[in-house]
Write a protein that holds these residues in place. Structure first.
Motif, PDB file in Angstrom:
ATOM      1  N   VAL A 235       0.838  -1.209   0.000  1.00  0.00           N
ATOM      2  CA  VAL A 235       0.000   0.000   0.000  1.00  0.00           C
ATOM      3  C   VAL A 235       0.869   1.253   0.000  1.00  0.00           C
ATOM      4  N   ARG A 236       1.977   1.234   0.741  1.00  0.00           N
ATOM      5  CA  ARG A 236       2.841   2.414   0.794  1.00  0.00           C
ATOM      6  C   ARG A 236       3.561   2.660  -0.531  1.00  0.00           C
ATOM      7  N   THR A 237       3.938   1.571  -1.223  1.00  0.00           N
ATOM      8  CA  THR A 237       4.748   1.727  -2.440  1.00  0.00           C
ATOM      9  C   THR A 237       3.940   1.597  -3.724  1.00  0.00           C
ATOM     10  N   GLY A 238       2.774   0.944  -3.652  1.00  0.00           N
ATOM     11  CA  GLY A 238       2.010   0.664  -4.866  1.00  0.00           C
ATOM     12  C   GLY A 238       2.644  -0.398  -5.730  1.00  0.00           C
ATOM     13  N   GLU A 239       3.503  -1.234  -5.156  1.00  0.00           N
ATOM     14  CA  GLU A 239       4.264  -2.216  -5.928  1.00  0.00           C
ATOM     15  C   GLU A 239       4.091  -3.624  -5.373  1.00  0.00           C
ATOM     16  N   SER A 240       4.306  -4.608  -6.258  1.00  0.00           N
ATOM     17  CA  SER A 240       4.283  -6.018  -5.868  1.00  0.00           C
ATOM     18  C   SER A 240       5.338  -6.294  -4.805  1.00  0.00           C
ATOM     19  N   GLN A 241       5.003  -7.183  -3.888  1.00  0.00           N
ATOM     20  CA  GLN A 241       5.932  -7.570  -2.833  1.00  0.00           C
ATOM     21  C   GLN A 241       6.456  -8.994  -2.999  1.00  0.00           C
ATOM     22  N   THR A 242       6.063  -9.678  -4.079  1.00  0.00           N
ATOM     23  CA  THR A 242       6.414 -11.089  -4.232  1.00  0.00           C
ATOM     24  C   THR A 242       7.914 -11.302  -4.331  1.00  0.00           C
ATOM     25  N   GLU A 243       8.588 -10.486  -5.124  1.00  0.00           N
ATOM     26  CA  GLU A 243      10.024 -10.695  -5.290  1.00  0.00           C
ATOM     27  C   GLU A 243      10.770 -10.473  -3.977  1.00  0.00           C
ATOM     28  N   LEU A 244      10.348  -9.496  -3.194  1.00  0.00           N
ATOM     29  CA  LEU A 244      10.964  -9.263  -1.891  1.00  0.00           C
ATOM     30  C   LEU A 244      10.674 -10.418  -0.936  1.00  0.00           C
ATOM     31  N   ALA A 245       9.479 -11.009  -1.047  1.00  0.00           N
ATOM     32  CA  ALA A 245       9.088 -12.081  -0.130  1.00  0.00           C
ATOM     33  C   ALA A 245       9.656 -13.433  -0.542  1.00  0.00           C
ATOM     34  N   LEU A 246       9.686 -13.700  -1.849  1.00  0.00           N
ATOM     35  CA  LEU A 246      10.044 -15.036  -2.341  1.00  0.00           C
ATOM     36  C   LEU A 246      11.367 -15.093  -3.101  1.00  0.00           C
ATOM     37  N   GLY A 247      11.912 -13.935  -3.425  1.00  0.00           N
ATOM     38  CA  GLY A 247      13.187 -13.913  -4.133  1.00  0.00           C
ATOM     39  C   GLY A 247      13.060 -13.896  -5.634  1.00  0.00           C
ATOM     40  N   MET A 248      11.840 -13.952  -6.155  1.00  0.00           N
ATOM     41  CA  MET A 248      11.618 -13.929  -7.605  1.00  0.00           C
ATOM     42  C   MET A 248      10.161 -13.577  -7.876  1.00  0.00           C
ATOM     43  N   PRO A 249       9.838 -13.126  -9.089  1.00  0.00           N
ATOM     44  CA  PRO A 249       8.438 -12.826  -9.418  1.00  0.00           C
ATOM     45  C   PRO A 249       7.553 -14.057  -9.259  1.00  0.00           C
ATOM     46  N   PHE A 250       6.255 -13.804  -9.071  1.00  0.00           N
ATOM     47  CA  PHE A 250       5.310 -14.863  -8.716  1.00  0.00           C
ATOM     48  C   PHE A 250       5.315 -16.012  -9.705  1.00  0.00           C
ATOM     49  N   PHE A 251       5.154 -15.722 -10.999  1.00  0.00           N
ATOM     50  CA  PHE A 251       5.046 -16.809 -11.972  1.00  0.00           C
ATOM     51  C   PHE A 251       6.388 -17.500 -12.197  1.00  0.00           C
ATOM     52  N   ASP A 252       7.481 -16.789 -12.003  1.00  0.00           N
ATOM     53  CA  ASP A 252       8.789 -17.449 -12.039  1.00  0.00           C
ATOM     54  C   ASP A 252       8.904 -18.440 -10.884  1.00  0.00           C
ATOM     55  N   TYR A 253       8.361 -18.055  -9.728  1.00  0.00           N
ATOM     56  CA  TYR A 253       8.391 -18.947  -8.565  1.00  0.00           C
ATOM     57  C   TYR A 253       7.585 -20.215  -8.853  1.00  0.00           C
ATOM     58  N   LEU A 254       6.402 -20.060  -9.446  1.00  0.00           N
ATOM     59  CA  LEU A 254       5.591 -21.243  -9.764  1.00  0.00           C
ATOM     60  C   LEU A 254       6.323 -22.164 -10.732  1.00  0.00           C
TER      61      LEU A 254
END
Length: 333
Positions: free
Chosen positions: A115-134
């Protein structure tokens, strides 16, 4: 009796406990164990290899949630628990396991930052974008695909009844994962064939689903990227796709679909349509998409803007299962 403000907010705060309890019910196969009648906590613990005392405490918690009830002999399942059975007509078993897994929870724990940044947090949380992680974790990717299919089942069932199929013979399920939408269209329209386009990790699941339904002779699953090209067809099905992407990416996807349309073809979008003043899940899903993919759910006016930018124009917007709509578009020129 109406809940007090304190009780309402407390219900929000303990929401994570409830979601993880549902996940634990799935992990312990409570719906399957209680499908044949009441069982004791000790019997379930023995079958699952779980701690007997902790299992009894957990079943007490499930009773407070309405998943089980007390019976003369132990505990009995409820209609709510039956929805978690793997063989239920619209089972939520896989969705419960997926949505409460570390894959998504690590990301959703960062919603304040989203909410503060308006940006996805997946890469920070998982180390890679969501679909790359899948793609890098096939087991989790397969679970996520099954979960999305189960969540979309009632929407798909309603959508296939309202889509205008005049003149169509080939449907393309764009980013279709296990092909649930394409398979529903094939079952409804025996004259159709279908193509499921998705990334390589999803293709085996789509082929297996087609074989399971006895439709592998009419459905082909191909590996590809809808940002590069889309197979030619009469109906381009985009179910829960555009909400994964920002506006520019969505326009790119729609433009590729437009380019792949045969004469007289249509693009069919099945998505949540937000009504700013309506309560329900849509605004919450919007925030979940912000944190997960940096994307969004949209209003009908926002969909119209995407279509215009992609050289398409809307010809229909039909409500199906709230808050979902089927939006149909044709080339603008």
């Amino acid at each position: 009796m109406t809940a007090s403000p304190y009780e309402t907010v407390m219900g929000f705060i303990v929401g994570p406990w409830l979601a993880q309890a549902v996940r634990a019910a799935v992990d312990l196969s409570l719906a399957e164990h209680l499908a044949g009648g009441p069982r004791t906590a000790a019997e379930i613990a023995e079958a699952e290899g779980s701690d007997p005392a902790a299992t009894a405490r957990f079943l007490r918690a499930c009773a407070s949630m309405g998943l089980v009830t007390y019976a003369e002999k132990g505990f009995a399942g409820t209609e709510a628990l039956a929805v978690l059975h793997r063989d239920a007509p619209m089972s939520l078993r896989d969705l419960a396991a997926s949505q409460s897994s570390a894959l998504l929870w690590h990301t959703w724990a960062r919603i304040p930052e989203a909410v503060r940044t308006g940006e996805s947090q997946t890469e920070l949380a998982l180390g890679m974008p969501f679909f790359d992680y899948l793609a890098a974790h096939p087991d989790e990717g397969q679970l996520f695909g099954r979960a999305m299919a189960s969540m979309s089942a009632p929407v798909v069932r309603a959508a296939v009844e309202v889509i205008d199929v005049a003149g169509a013979t080939t449907v393309v399920d764009v980013g279709g994962a296990h092909g649930s939408f394409a398979l529903a269209m094939l079952a409804r329209h025996p004259e159709f064939d279908a193509i499921v386009l998705d990334l390589p990790h999803a293709v085996p699941g789509a082929r297996a689903a087609a074989a399971e339904h006895g439709l592998d002779d009419r459905l082909s699953a191909v590996a590809g990227d809808f940002f590069t090209a889309v197979p030619a067809g009469d109906l381009m099905l985009l179910k829960f796709i555009l909400h994964d992407w920002g506006d520019d990416e969505s326009v790119h996807i729609l433009a590729n679909c437009r380019a792949a349309l045969r004469p007289g073809g249509r693009v069919v979008i099945t998505e949540i349509v937000i009504d700013d003043h309506a309560p329900g899940i849509a605004p919450l899903m919007d925030i979940a998409m912000l944190a997960t993919a940096g994307s969004r759910e949209r209003t009908l006016a926002e969909f119209d803007d995407l279509l215009t930018r992609a050289g398409l124009r809307r010809i229909a917007a039909t409500p199906v299962e709230p808050p979902y709509f089927v939006i149909e578009a044709i080339p603008a020129a």
